[in-house]
Design a protein around this motif. Structure first.
Motif, PDB file in Angstrom:
ATOM      1  N   SER A  62      15.038  37.812  44.602  1.00  0.00           N
ATOM      2  CA  SER A  62      16.354  38.396  44.379  1.00  0.00           C
ATOM      3  C   SER A  62      16.259  39.307  43.157  1.00  0.00           C
ATOM      4  N   THR A  63      17.368  39.504  42.458  1.00  0.00           N
ATOM      5  CA  THR A  63      17.345  40.223  41.177  1.00  0.00           C
ATOM      6  C   THR A  63      18.230  39.454  40.202  1.00  0.00           C
ATOM      7  N   GLY A  64      18.411  39.992  39.025  1.00  0.00           N
ATOM      8  CA  GLY A  64      19.240  39.332  38.014  1.00  0.00           C
ATOM      9  C   GLY A  64      20.618  38.961  38.545  1.00  0.00           C
ATOM     10  N   THR A  65      21.184  39.827  39.359  1.00  0.00           N
ATOM     11  CA  THR A  65      22.511  39.574  39.931  1.00  0.00           C
ATOM     12  C   THR A  65      22.503  38.282  40.754  1.00  0.00           C
ATOM     13  N   GLY A  66      21.439  38.046  41.474  1.00  0.00           N
ATOM     14  CA  GLY A  66      21.292  36.791  42.212  1.00  0.00           C
ATOM     15  C   GLY A  66      21.205  35.605  41.252  1.00  0.00           C
ATOM     16  N   GLY A  67      20.658  35.839  40.068  1.00  0.00           N
ATOM     17  CA  GLY A  67      20.608  34.795  39.040  1.00  0.00           C
ATOM     18  C   GLY A  67      22.011  34.421  38.574  1.00  0.00           C
ATOM     19  N   TRP A  68      22.883  35.430  38.412  1.00  0.00           N
ATOM     20  CA  TRP A  68      24.287  35.145  38.076  1.00  0.00           C
ATOM     21  C   TRP A  68      24.894  34.232  39.130  1.00  0.00           C
ATOM     22  N   GLU A  69      24.650  34.581  40.411  1.00  0.00           N
ATOM     23  CA  GLU A  69      25.266  33.837  41.506  1.00  0.00           C
ATOM     24  C   GLU A  69      24.709  32.415  41.576  1.00  0.00           C
ATOM     25  N   MET A  89      29.464  47.103  31.049  1.00  0.00           N
ATOM     26  CA  MET A  89      29.395  47.091  32.507  1.00  0.00           C
ATOM     27  C   MET A  89      28.817  45.798  33.074  1.00  0.00           C
ATOM     28  N   PHE A  90      27.860  45.196  32.350  1.00  0.00           N
ATOM     29  CA  PHE A  90      27.208  44.015  32.929  1.00  0.00           C
ATOM     30  C   PHE A  90      28.082  42.778  32.793  1.00  0.00           C
ATOM     31  N   SER A  91      28.713  42.614  31.635  1.00  0.00           N
ATOM     32  CA  SER A  91      29.652  41.491  31.507  1.00  0.00           C
ATOM     33  C   SER A  91      30.801  41.694  32.502  1.00  0.00           C
ATOM     34  N   HIS A 140      23.955  38.279  26.591  1.00  0.00           N
ATOM     35  CA  HIS A 140      23.220  38.324  25.318  1.00  0.00           C
ATOM     36  C   HIS A 140      23.031  39.762  24.839  1.00  0.00           C
ATOM     37  N   ASN A 141      22.674  40.625  25.769  1.00  0.00           N
ATOM     38  CA  ASN A 141      22.426  42.024  25.421  1.00  0.00           C
ATOM     39  C   ASN A 141      23.131  42.899  26.459  1.00  0.00           C
ATOM     40  N   GLU A 142      24.196  43.575  26.019  1.00  0.00           N
ATOM     41  CA  GLU A 142      24.934  44.457  26.941  1.00  0.00           C
ATOM     42  C   GLU A 142      24.136  45.747  27.119  1.00  0.00           C
ATOM     43  N   THR A 143      23.502  45.855  28.256  1.00  0.00           N
ATOM     44  CA  THR A 143      22.590  46.972  28.497  1.00  0.00           C
ATOM     45  C   THR A 143      23.339  48.302  28.609  1.00  0.00           C
ATOM     46  N   ALA A 144      24.627  48.240  28.910  1.00  0.00           N
ATOM     47  CA  ALA A 144      25.417  49.472  29.065  1.00  0.00           C
ATOM     48  C   ALA A 144      25.734  50.115  27.719  1.00  0.00           C
ATOM     49  N   VAL A 169      24.101  32.092  29.866  1.00  0.00           N
ATOM     50  CA  VAL A 169      23.760  33.338  29.174  1.00  0.00           C
ATOM     51  C   VAL A 169      22.999  34.290  30.088  1.00  0.00           C
ATOM     52  N   ASP A 170      23.524  35.508  30.201  1.00  0.00           N
ATOM     53  CA  ASP A 170      22.812  36.595  30.868  1.00  0.00           C
ATOM     54  C   ASP A 170      21.825  37.162  29.850  1.00  0.00           C
ATOM     55  N   GLY A 171      20.557  36.888  30.091  1.00  0.00           N
ATOM     56  CA  GLY A 171      19.521  37.413  29.203  1.00  0.00           C
ATOM     57  C   GLY A 171      18.641  38.408  29.948  1.00  0.00           C
ATOM     58  N   SER A 194      12.892  40.023  37.031  1.00  0.00           N
ATOM     59  CA  SER A 194      11.478  40.338  36.802  1.00  0.00           C
ATOM     60  C   SER A 194      11.240  41.707  36.185  1.00  0.00           C
ATOM     61  N   GLN A 195      12.227  42.622  36.286  1.00  0.00           N
ATOM     62  CA  GLN A 195      11.920  44.041  36.036  1.00  0.00           C
ATOM     63  C   GLN A 195      12.278  44.568  34.659  1.00  0.00           C
ATOM     64  N   LYS A 196      12.547  43.670  33.717  1.00  0.00           N
ATOM     65  CA  LYS A 196      12.852  44.166  32.365  1.00  0.00           C
ATOM     66  C   LYS A 196      11.789  43.642  31.401  1.00  0.00           C
ATOM     67  N   GLY A 197      12.109  42.579  30.655  1.00  0.00           N
ATOM     68  CA  GLY A 197      11.118  42.085  29.696  1.00  0.00           C
ATOM     69  C   GLY A 197       9.806  41.642  30.337  1.00  0.00           C
TER      70      GLY A 197
HETATM   71  C1  LIG Z   1      19.849  44.801  34.631  1.00  0.00           C
HETATM   72  C2  LIG Z   1      20.886  43.828  34.224  1.00  0.00           C
HETATM   73  C3  LIG Z   1      21.551  43.020  35.158  1.00  0.00           C
HETATM   74  C4  LIG Z   1      21.394  43.180  36.632  1.00  0.00           C
HETATM   75  O1  LIG Z   1      20.164  42.827  37.057  1.00  0.00           O
HETATM   76  P1  LIG Z   1      19.655  43.276  38.511  1.00  0.00           P
HETATM   77  O2  LIG Z   1      18.256  42.802  38.432  1.00  0.00           O
HETATM   78  O3  LIG Z   1      19.793  44.757  38.585  1.00  0.00           O
HETATM   79  O4  LIG Z   1      20.468  42.568  39.503  1.00  0.00           O
HETATM   80  C5  LIG Z   1      22.419  42.065  34.685  1.00  0.00           C
HETATM   81  N1  LIG Z   1      22.682  41.942  33.383  1.00  0.00           N
HETATM   82  C6  LIG Z   1      22.090  42.711  32.455  1.00  0.00           C
HETATM   83  C7  LIG Z   1      22.424  42.515  31.018  1.00  0.00           C
HETATM   84  C8  LIG Z   1      21.175  43.679  32.847  1.00  0.00           C
HETATM   85  O5  LIG Z   1      20.601  44.462  31.937  1.00  0.00           O
END
Ligand SMILES: *Cc1c(COP(=O)(O)O)cnc(C)c1O
Length: 396
Positions: A62-69, A89-91, A140-144, A169-171, A194-197
């Motif tokens: 999945s992606t981070g969004t799936g982690g939220w869910e 935007m992410f919060s 934790h870190n607002e990417t927007a 926590v969204d990290g 997987s695609q950030k840190g």
């Molecule tokens: C990128 C990001 C997301 C979303 O992650 P996806 O992998 O695109 O679903 C959620 N929260 C933060 C803070 C992000 O930077």
């Protein structure tokens, strides 16, 4: 299109060659013992990056969004109250997901550019005498906006209020790049991708559940199937998945955690801080402000840089891509057109950051912004020449 240049978007991040090779592997039987040799070290490596001895780690295709869910559906029930701040935007999107799942969200509207106000959380939690709030959500870190929030302070707010709510926590854009202490901060669910840190392609949702979060599985009634961590836990006990795992990505994750731990988490965080300081020095030399309201909330993984009124910041991103084959991040939501973002996380060195700063400078000059040629580069060079902050053994 030129693939030689690094990207400066705040995710997906640059993929080191060794990780690309680790992800690219022949098919193996994911029900054989071979798979366990990939899965188990990846799970253990993630726990170490989360700085947790007690978390159970689950990794979904999945992606981070799936982690939220995963966090919400495994631990909450329709109508449950949750507390969250909206400061970007992410919060905002996580709050939106809560609402779509029928949760009652107490939203603390926070100016975009500010961090989460832990004192406001403490007031709300203290007033919630009957403990109806089940979970506190924090990005934790607002990417927007390039804004960091103090999770330790949010834990103190929960404790000061004597409130039993779980802390999620969204990290996604901090874990593996900025200090994140799951156990010390009493985080109940940590979410990342997987695609950030982790410097990998997108495709994995990575979550850590505390023992208290695991307890909450028993009472939660939100519907869940694909993201049910109970099925996942059963699978892991037999080195398997309830469905077909992303074997290549997991192999990449195993190596990525090894790389981060070999560099040393302290050094990884110091490298990100140092690179970020160079980018911030450049913005200052250009005479441009950050979206982040004050130095206390500066993010070490992304800088959202404000452009002068009347100038469309998105033009910088478009021109950089067209003319120089370099990617920066656009402004999102409320700050669309007002900021452009330089992502500085993952596999990055001082030298790569200088290329991103120099190119941003060329782009702004091309577009007629009144900045001095070379000023940002010179400011960053001064930061990167300072041997005091030099970190050794940076990731490939
Ligand atoms: C990128 C990001 C997301 C979303 O992650 P996806 O992998 O695109 O679903 C959620 N929260 C933060 C803070 C992000 O930077």
């Amino acid at each position: 299109m030129n693939f030689q240049n690094p990207v400066f978007i705040p995710g997906p991040t640059n993929i080191p060659e060794v990780l690309r090779k680790a992800v690219d592997m022949p098919t193996l039987d994911h029900r054989s013992s071979l798979f366990g040799d990939i899965l188990q070290p990846a799970l253990k490596g993630v726990a170490k990056v989360l700085q947790s001895e007690t978390a159970e780690v689950f990794i979904f295709p999945s992606t981070g969004t799936g982690g939220w869910e995963t966090a919400l559906t495994n631990t909450l029930s329709p109508g449950d109250r949750v507390l969250a701040a909206r400061n970007g935007m992410f919060s905002h999107r996580w709050i939106d997901m809560c609402q779509r799942h029928g949760l009652e969200v107490e939203v603390v509207e926070t100016p975009w550019g500010e961090g989460i106000h832990a004192d406001r959380f403490e007031e709300i939690l203290t007033a919630d005498k009957s403990h109806e709030i089940r979970a506190v959500l924090a990005t934790h870190n607002e990417t927007a906006t390039g804004v960091w929030s103090d999770i330790a302070a949010i834990r103190r707010a929960l404790d000061a209020a004597g409130h039993p709510a779980l802390l999620y926590v969204d990290g996604v854009s901090s874990i593996g790049s900025m200090d994140f202490r799951m156990d010390e901060w009493g985080v109940d669910i940590a979410v990342t991708g997987s695609q950030k840190g982790f410097m990998l392609p997108a495709g994995l949702a990575i979550v850590g559940f505390s023992p208290r979060a695991m307890q909450a599985l028993k009472t939660a009634t939100l519907p869940r199937t694909f993201f049910d961590v109970r099925d996942m836990a059963k699978g892991y006990a037999n080195n398997a998945y309830p469905y077909t795992p992303s074997v290549g990505l997991l192999n990449g994750l195993k190596l990525s955690t090894e790389m981060l731990l070999a560099e040393g988490l302290e050094n990884v965080f110091a490298r990100h801080h140092r690179i970020a300081e160079g980018v911030r020095a450049a913005a200052g030399a250009w005479g441009l402000d950050l979206c982040a309201a004050n130095p206390r909330v500066y993010s070490d993984t992304v800088s959202a840089i404000k452009t002068p009124p009347g100038f469309n910041a998105t033009d910088i991103v478009i021109h950089a891509a067209d003319r120089y084959d370099v990617a920066y991040g656009v402004g999102l939501g409320e700050v669309a057109g007002k900021v452009f973002r330089i992502g500085h996380l993952g596999s990055l060195t001082d030298v790569m950051a200088l290329a991103g700063i120099a190119t941003a400078e060329m782009v702004m000059l091309d577009l007629g912004l009144k900045i001095e040629a070379g000023s940002g580069v010179a400011a960053a060079q001064a930061v990167y020449r300072d041997s005091e902050t030099m970190v050794t053994g940076a990731a490939a």
